[in-house]
Structure formats: structure tokens, C-alpha cells
Design a protein around this motif. Structure first.
Motif, mmCIF file in Angstrom:
data_model
loop_
_atom_site.group_PDB
_atom_site.id
_atom_site.type_symbol
_atom_site.label_atom_id
_atom_site.label_comp_id
_atom_site.label_asym_id
_atom_site.label_seq_id
_atom_site.Cartn_x
_atom_site.Cartn_y
_atom_site.Cartn_z
ATOM 1 N N THR A 46 54.375 -19.801 43.723
ATOM 2 C CA THR A 46 53.132 -20.560 43.572
ATOM 3 C C THR A 46 52.477 -20.757 44.929
ATOM 4 O O THR A 46 51.266 -20.554 45.069
ATOM 5 C CB THR A 46 53.405 -21.921 42.906
ATOM 6 N N SER A 47 53.262 -21.114 45.935
ATOM 7 C CA SER A 47 52.663 -21.306 47.258
ATOM 8 C C SER A 47 52.147 -19.992 47.831
ATOM 9 O O SER A 47 51.102 -19.959 48.476
ATOM 10 C CB SER A 47 53.641 -21.982 48.223
ATOM 11 N N VAL A 48 52.848 -18.898 47.572
ATOM 12 C CA VAL A 48 52.386 -17.585 48.047
ATOM 13 C C VAL A 48 51.093 -17.196 47.342
ATOM 14 O O VAL A 48 50.102 -16.832 47.983
ATOM 15 C CB VAL A 48 53.475 -16.505 47.833
ATOM 16 N N ARG A 49 51.090 -17.294 46.033
ATOM 17 C CA ARG A 49 49.906 -16.877 45.268
ATOM 18 C C ARG A 49 48.700 -17.758 45.546
ATOM 19 O O ARG A 49 47.590 -17.256 45.759
ATOM 20 C CB ARG A 49 50.229 -16.874 43.782
ATOM 21 N N VAL A 50 48.896 -19.064 45.544
ATOM 22 C CA VAL A 50 47.783 -19.969 45.816
ATOM 23 C C VAL A 50 47.255 -19.738 47.225
ATOM 24 O O VAL A 50 46.041 -19.675 47.448
ATOM 25 C CB VAL A 50 48.198 -21.444 45.612
ATOM 26 N N GLY A 51 48.161 -19.597 48.178
ATOM 27 C CA GLY A 51 47.729 -19.367 49.557
ATOM 28 C C GLY A 51 46.863 -18.126 49.686
ATOM 29 O O GLY A 51 45.770 -18.163 50.268
ATOM 30 N N TYR A 52 47.316 -17.020 49.133
ATOM 31 C CA TYR A 52 46.547 -15.780 49.252
ATOM 32 C C TYR A 52 45.261 -15.808 48.437
ATOM 33 O O TYR A 52 44.235 -15.300 48.881
ATOM 34 C CB TYR A 52 47.403 -14.582 48.847
ATOM 35 N N LEU A 53 45.327 -16.396 47.241
ATOM 36 C CA LEU A 53 44.116 -16.458 46.418
ATOM 37 C C LEU A 53 43.042 -17.356 47.042
ATOM 38 O O LEU A 53 41.853 -17.085 46.912
ATOM 39 C CB LEU A 53 44.450 -16.927 45.011
ATOM 40 N N VAL A 54 43.446 -18.420 47.707
ATOM 41 C CA VAL A 54 42.478 -19.301 48.380
ATOM 42 C C VAL A 54 42.006 -18.682 49.689
ATOM 43 O O VAL A 54 40.854 -18.859 50.095
ATOM 44 C CB VAL A 54 43.093 -20.704 48.606
ATOM 45 N N ALA A 55 42.879 -17.933 50.343
ATOM 46 C CA ALA A 55 42.518 -17.330 51.630
ATOM 47 C C ALA A 55 41.395 -16.295 51.498
ATOM 48 O O ALA A 55 40.553 -16.180 52.397
ATOM 49 C CB ALA A 55 43.740 -16.693 52.280
ATOM 50 N N LEU A 56 41.378 -15.569 50.409
ATOM 51 C CA LEU A 56 40.360 -14.522 50.252
ATOM 52 C C LEU A 56 38.937 -15.079 50.252
ATOM 53 O O LEU A 56 38.098 -14.620 51.046
ATOM 54 C CB LEU A 56 40.654 -13.692 48.999
ATOM 55 N N PRO A 57 38.611 -16.075 49.445
ATOM 56 C CA PRO A 57 37.252 -16.623 49.533
ATOM 57 C C PRO A 57 36.999 -17.371 50.845
ATOM 58 O O PRO A 57 35.860 -17.402 51.328
ATOM 59 C CB PRO A 57 37.131 -17.557 48.327
ATOM 60 N N ALA A 58 38.043 -17.960 51.425
ATOM 61 C CA ALA A 58 37.856 -18.638 52.716
ATOM 62 C C ALA A 58 37.506 -17.629 53.804
ATOM 63 O O ALA A 58 36.637 -17.887 54.650
ATOM 64 C CB ALA A 58 39.109 -19.420 53.092
ATOM 65 N N LEU A 59 38.149 -16.481 53.779
ATOM 66 C CA LEU A 59 37.812 -15.418 54.734
ATOM 67 C C LEU A 59 36.392 -14.920 54.488
ATOM 68 O O LEU A 59 35.650 -14.638 55.431
ATOM 69 C CB LEU A 59 38.816 -14.279 54.639
ATOM 70 N N SER A 60 35.997 -14.859 53.233
ATOM 71 C CA SER A 60 34.606 -14.497 52.918
ATOM 72 C C SER A 60 33.647 -15.532 53.488
ATOM 73 O O SER A 60 32.583 -15.187 53.995
ATOM 74 C CB SER A 60 34.410 -14.407 51.404
ATOM 75 N N PRO A 85 51.926 -19.942 52.446
ATOM 76 C CA PRO A 85 53.067 -19.158 51.982
ATOM 77 C C PRO A 85 54.141 -18.892 53.044
ATOM 78 O O PRO A 85 55.133 -18.236 52.765
ATOM 79 C CB PRO A 85 52.440 -17.829 51.546
ATOM 80 N N PHE A 86 53.968 -19.394 54.244
ATOM 81 C CA PHE A 86 54.822 -19.016 55.370
ATOM 82 C C PHE A 86 56.309 -19.231 55.086
ATOM 83 O O PHE A 86 57.115 -18.310 55.163
ATOM 84 C CB PHE A 86 54.376 -19.797 56.611
ATOM 85 N N ALA A 87 56.714 -20.452 54.774
ATOM 86 C CA ALA A 87 58.133 -20.753 54.535
ATOM 87 C C ALA A 87 58.650 -20.023 53.306
ATOM 88 O O ALA A 87 59.777 -19.509 53.303
ATOM 89 C CB ALA A 87 58.329 -22.259 54.384
ATOM 90 N N ALA A 88 57.835 -19.959 52.278
ATOM 91 C CA ALA A 88 58.254 -19.280 51.048
ATOM 92 C C ALA A 88 58.505 -17.804 51.292
ATOM 93 O O ALA A 88 59.459 -17.232 50.742
ATOM 94 C CB ALA A 88 57.196 -19.459 49.970
ATOM 95 N N GLN A 89 57.703 -17.173 52.122
ATOM 96 C CA GLN A 89 57.883 -15.751 52.394
ATOM 97 C C GLN A 89 59.208 -15.488 53.099
ATOM 98 O O GLN A 89 59.889 -14.503 52.805
ATOM 99 C CB GLN A 89 56.727 -15.214 53.238
ATOM 100 N N VAL A 90 59.588 -16.363 54.011
ATOM 101 C CA VAL A 90 60.858 -16.182 54.716
ATOM 102 C C VAL A 90 62.023 -16.330 53.744
ATOM 103 O O VAL A 90 62.933 -15.495 53.718
ATOM 104 C CB VAL A 90 60.988 -17.184 55.885
ATOM 105 N N THR A 91 62.007 -17.368 52.927
ATOM 106 C CA THR A 91 63.123 -17.574 52.004
ATOM 107 C C THR A 91 63.144 -16.518 50.896
ATOM 108 O O THR A 91 64.223 -16.114 50.447
ATOM 109 C CB THR A 91 63.103 -18.984 51.395
ATOM 110 N N LEU A 92 61.983 -16.048 50.485
ATOM 111 C CA LEU A 92 61.951 -14.963 49.492
ATOM 112 C C LEU A 92 62.534 -13.691 50.083
ATOM 113 O O LEU A 92 63.291 -12.977 49.406
ATOM 114 C CB LEU A 92 60.516 -14.710 49.018
#
Length: 178
Positions: A46-60, A85-92
Motif C-alpha cells: 500500500t505504501s509503495v503503490r500510494v507513493g508511486y501513484l501520488v508521485a506521478l501527478p506531483a511530478l506533473s 515507499p522507501f522502508a517498504a522497498q527495503v523490507t520487500l
């Protein structure tokens, strides 16, 4: 690039450009803490998906900011979203390589940092030849790939065996129980 974007494209001072960049960095710290909380409460993916999904419009928002306030707000949201997603990516990564936690950490952190460092000169060259908007458009195009991958990546949970009951441990090692 955010600082240069504020200065060159939005006619802001050097201090304003630095403030926009500092906003991104401070928001990244908030995103790291928030990402741990989201991962604990709702799952790592959830943290990975939300982070990336929110990042795309923010980058726009950064790329097409019509004014400095929109740039700063977009940089803040992008900072939180990118570090969520930083911590989640490491543990994943450690769960995907359970027998090699050091390798997993090195791949998830080291490779990401190294790739960013290796790509930076190319983005700088693109900015010099085609302008800052071209860099943001290229970043948007490249960023679609991790967003799609994050949506498709399954949650990886490792089943930890139950701890043995105390009576079984004492029976197995009677000389140590006393």
C-alpha cells in the motif's frame, strides 16, 4: 532541477529556488516516517503503490507549474510520495531474497542511488540542450514504468514458524533448563 526550474522558468530568486528544493527534501523526511506508519497499518505494498501513484501527478505539477506556489506544493507532495515507499522497498527486497538480506538491501538502496547518479549527467545534458521542461517530460515518461510495476508487484509475506513451546525447549535441553 527543481531549483533551476524555479529560477529560470518561474523567474524566482536563487533563495526561492533553494527553498523549493529544501521543501522537497524536508517532505522526503516526512514521507519516510509516514511510509513506515502506512506500511505497518495497511501493508507494505500500500505504501509503495500510494507513493508511486501520488508521485506521478506531483511530478506533473512540478513540470507544468504555472507559478511558484504550485511548484513548491508539488515539490512537497512529490517529496512525501517518493519517500513513502522507501522502508517498504527495503523490507520487500529482503523478503524476495530471504537468504541474502544484505544483498537485498544493497540492491534496493545501492542500485537505486547508483542508477540515479549515473543518469544525472544525461538529464543535465538534456537540460542543457533542450531545456528544463524536456527533463521533466523525460522523467514523467520514465516514471510511468515503476508506477505500472508497483501496481502489479504482489505482496510478499514470509511465514515465520511459530516459536517452540517452553516445555518442548526444556525437554530438548534438560541440563540447560536448571
Amino acid at each position: 532541477m527543481v531549483s533551476l526550474h524555479a529560477q529560470r522558468d518561474l523567474d524566482q530568486s536563487t533563495a526561492a529556488g533553494a527553498a523549493a528544493l529544501s521543501t522537497f527534501t524536508a517532505a522526503g523526511a516526512v514521507g519516510t516516517l509516514l511510509g513506515g506508519w502506512v506500511g505497518d497499518r495497511y501493508g507494505r505494498m500500500t505504501s509503495v503503490r500510494v507513493g508511486y501513484l501520488v508521485a506521478l501527478p506531483a511530478l506533473s505539477g512540478i513540470a507544468w507549474a504555472p507559478g511558484f506556489p504550485v511548484l513548491v506544493l508539488s515539490a512537497a507532495v512529490f517529496g512525501v510520495a517518493m519517500f513513502l515507499p522507501f522502508a517498504a522497498q527495503v523490507t520487500l527486497a529482503q523478503d524476495y531474497l530471504p537468504n541474502r538480506p544484505g544483498t537485498a538491501s544493497g540492491l534496493s538502496l545501492g542500485l537505486a542511488m547508483a542508477a540515479g547518479g549515473l543518469c544525472s549527467p544525461a538529464f543535465g545534458r538534456l537540460a542543457d540542450t533542450s531545456g528544463l521542461p524536456a527533463v521533466f517530460y523525460a522523467l514523467l515518461a520514465v516514471f510511468v514504468v515503476p508506477v505500472v510495476l508497483a501496481i502489479r508487484l504482489p505482496e510478499r509475506t514470509w511465514k515465520v514458524p511459530d516459536a517452540p513451546a517452553p516445555a518442548l525447549v526444556e525437554a530438548a535441553h534438560p541440563h540447560e533448563a536448571r
